[in-house]
Enzyme design. Structure first.
Site, short mmCIF file in Angstrom:
data_model
loop_
_atom_site.label_atom_id
_atom_site.label_comp_id
_atom_site.label_asym_id
_atom_site.label_seq_id
_atom_site.Cartn_x
_atom_site.Cartn_y
_atom_site.Cartn_z
N HIS A 1 0.84 -1.21 0.00
CA HIS A 1 0.00 0.00 0.00
C HIS A 1 0.87 1.26 0.00
O HIS A 1 0.57 2.23 0.70
CB HIS A 1 -0.94 0.00 1.22
CG HIS A 1 -2.04 -1.02 1.13
ND1 HIS A 1 -3.19 -0.82 0.39
CD2 HIS A 1 -2.16 -2.26 1.69
CE1 HIS A 1 -3.97 -1.88 0.50
NE2 HIS A 1 -3.36 -2.78 1.27
N ASP B 1 -0.86 -5.11 5.93
CA ASP B 1 -1.83 -5.97 5.26
C ASP B 1 -1.59 -6.02 3.76
O ASP B 1 -0.96 -5.13 3.19
CB ASP B 1 -3.26 -5.47 5.53
CG ASP B 1 -3.48 -4.07 4.99
OD1 ASP B 1 -2.56 -3.23 5.12
OD2 ASP B 1 -4.56 -3.81 4.43
N GLU B 2 -2.09 -7.05 3.13
CA GLU B 2 -2.14 -7.19 1.67
C GLU B 2 -0.80 -6.88 0.99
O GLU B 2 -0.75 -6.25 -0.07
CB GLU B 2 -3.25 -6.30 1.10
CG GLU B 2 -4.63 -6.72 1.61
CD GLU B 2 -5.75 -5.79 1.18
OE1 GLU B 2 -6.86 -6.30 0.91
OE2 GLU B 2 -5.53 -4.57 1.13
N ALA B 3 0.28 -7.33 1.61
CA ALA B 3 1.62 -7.13 1.03
C ALA B 3 1.91 -8.27 0.05
O ALA B 3 2.88 -9.01 0.19
CB ALA B 3 2.67 -7.07 2.14
N HIS B 4 1.06 -8.39 -0.97
CA HIS B 4 1.14 -9.53 -1.89
C HIS B 4 2.37 -9.49 -2.78
O HIS B 4 2.76 -10.52 -3.35
CB HIS B 4 -0.12 -9.59 -2.76
CG HIS B 4 -1.41 -9.62 -1.98
ND1 HIS B 4 -1.55 -10.34 -0.81
CD2 HIS B 4 -2.60 -9.01 -2.19
CE1 HIS B 4 -2.79 -10.17 -0.35
NE2 HIS B 4 -3.43 -9.37 -1.16
#
Length: 537
Positions: free
Chosen positions: A279, A342-345
């Site tokens: 993000h 979060d969401e550190a893909h």
């Protein structure tokens, strides 16, 4: 004689008719009567811990004073002035604040035998014919008691022009304190930017329901919203847009200080969030050196997630993190600093764990306690760290078990289950705003869960409380924020404040319905959910 009797009867009938007509003429309209009726002590939100109704009500009058015995503390006097400011417009009364002794009027008292056992935020409210006394051990408790007092007055008290009254407060005693220490709301100012004035309006709305934490999501792919001296392009360039390509915006340091001050005056602590390592497109676009390839990506105005990452191997990444956390920690008096996670893909698991190790150490270096989204528990949470759980009913068992295991090892947990507490979820398929990736979240679903047993296996002492996040991908105005927040936020607030044994949907929906006229008086743009029996306007 018969004629006299007949005449007498006709006169009686006529008199009765006149009486009926006169009564009809002076009887208040049913809606008016309802609007000025005395509010029962148990009709407020969040539900109080203990209510003992009894005795006659107290009626505010033009001779009512707000008393702070012995002058109290400066905080007591400030709370008294705040209360006077709330009540003066609608009542038209002067309501002077005085340090003179007396038990009549409204008394705000710190300490004393009635304050024992109330804790940092608890209060006791005693009401009778002579006046109302709010007692607390700490100023925050006085402030929470003032919010209860507001709800015990007719809804018209919230109007900013003089209203006819009467202003009665039911007789009896409330003794109240919170179930959980953390009762928060998160506002995403990154996807769409909201001004200082808009944030202040939101703070005032949160304070009414005894929320004590404002989590500000200050950075994301679409915008960086806080000016920092060490990396100025973060705000001037990274903050220059938003979802859909609007102008964006950012807070100066003075703007941020003003938000923190305003929240503190209402006994809310601001928790700033700088999301990392994902993000981060706004930061990567602002400084090419933060990218592994040294090339800055363009600014982003869409809504996809998981595509950006700070460059974990680079030294400059940690210089950047140190500077950012140092400056924000210096601006933030509260104990917590949120680092997202979060969401550190686009970050490998090994890189993610290594990065979070170093980021957590920087937070500690500058005297703050770290909060991260619950993916932090898949790395190595630092001692004393807090994980914010945002999973939902379809979250896999291994992921939930990971959070529970971390809780057993001492990690604190804030509960924000997306399919209950996310305020940006659509109410139903017809909702004009919001998203539905976690499903539809109606008013009952938002309220009907228990934080105490939500994460099976987690120690009770690990659950710090609840928080209601509001992500702003589809929200651009204060009216949008209000439509998604109300009527769901009061239910989350009640889950955080009220004892578990007060939890009852049937009773709650009636108390919630009574909030509608207050929101109407305040000009709040709320959703009139068909699940709630709202009064007729």
């Amino acid at each position: 004689m018969r004629r006299r009797r007949m005449l007498f009867s006709l006169l009686m009938v006529a008199a009765a008719g006149m009486g009926t007509t006169a009564t009809a003429a002076i009887s208040p309209h049913p809606a008016r009567a309802a609007a000025t009726a005395t509010v029962p002590l148990d009709r407020i939100v969040p539900a109080p811990a203990s209510v003992r109704p009894g005795g006659r009500p107290y009626t505010l009058g033009d001779d009512t004073r707000i008393r702070v015995p012995g002058g109290g503390s400066w905080e007591s006097r400030r709370i008294a002035t705040y209360l006077a400011g709330l009540l003066r417009p609608a009542t038209g009364y002067a309501l002077p604040v005085t340090a003179r002794g007396g038990s009549d009027g409204i008394v705000l008292r710190l300490g004393g035998r009635h304050a024992r056992g109330l804790g940092a935020e608890g209060y006791r409210l005693d009401s009778g014919t002579r006046g109302v006394t709010i007692t607390a051990a700490r100023p925050a408790g006085l402030f929470r008691g003032v919010q209860t007092l507001r709800q015990l007055l007719p809804a018209a008290i919230e109007r900013r022009t003089e209203q006819p009254g009467p202003w009665r407060i039911a007789g009896g005693t409330i003794a109240d304190r919170p179930r959980f220490a953390h009762r928060g709301a998160m506002l995403d100012v990154s996807r769409h930017f909201f001004t200082v004035a808009q944030v202040k309006r939101y703070i005032d709305q949160l304070a009414q329901y005894k929320i004590n934490t404002l989590h500000l999501h200050l950075s994301d792919d679409q915008g960086w919203r806080i000016a920092l001296a060490s990396w100025p392009r973060l705000a001037t360039y990274g903050g220059s847009t938003q979802v859909g390509g609007g102008p964006g915006g950012h807070y100066t340091k003075d703007d941020y200080r003003e938000i923190v001050r305003y929240a503190a005056d209402r006994y809310l602590t601001v928790v700033p969030e700088i999301d990392m390592p994902g993000h981060t497109n706004a930061a990567l676009a602002s400084y090419a050196e933060l990218n592994c390839d040294g090339k800055a990506p363009p600014l982003y105005t869409g809504t996809s997630v998981g595509f950006s990452s700070l460059c974990v191997p680079k030294k400059v990444t940690y210089d950047f993190i140190d500077d950012v956390i140092r400056e924000i920690a210096a601006l933030t008096p509260g104990r917590y600093l949120h680092i997202g996670g979060d969401e550190a893909h686009s970050t490998s698991h090994s890189d993610y764990a290594a990065f979070m190790d170093r980021a957590q150490a920087v937070v500690a270096k500058y005297g703050k306690t770290v909060i991260g989204w619950h993916q932090l528990t898949g790395a190595r949470p630092a001692d004393g760290a807090v994980a914010q759980y945002w999973g939902h009913d379809k979250t896999g068992a291994p992921e939930r078990a990971q959070v529970v295991d971390a809780a057993k090892r001492g990690t604190g947990i804030i509960l924000s289950p997306a399919d209950h507490a996310y305020l940006d979820m659509k109410y139903d398929k017809d909702s004009p705003l919001g998203t539905n990736w976690a499903g539809y979240v109606g008013v009952r679903r938002s309220y009907d869960w228990d934080p105490g047993d939500y994460l099976e296996g987690a120690p009770g002492e690990a659950i710090l409380g609840v928080e209601a996040p509001l992500w702003s991908e589809t929200l651009t105005t204060s009216a949008d924020l209000e439509y998604m927040t109300f009527p769901r936020l009061p239910g989350i607030a009640e889950l955080g404040w009220s004892p578990a044994d007060t939890h009852d949907w049937a009773a709650y929906r009636e108390r919630l319905a009574a909030q509608g006229p207050r929101w109407d008086a305040q000009g709040v743009h709320y959703y009139r959910s068909p699940e709630v029996p709202w009064p007729t306007r």
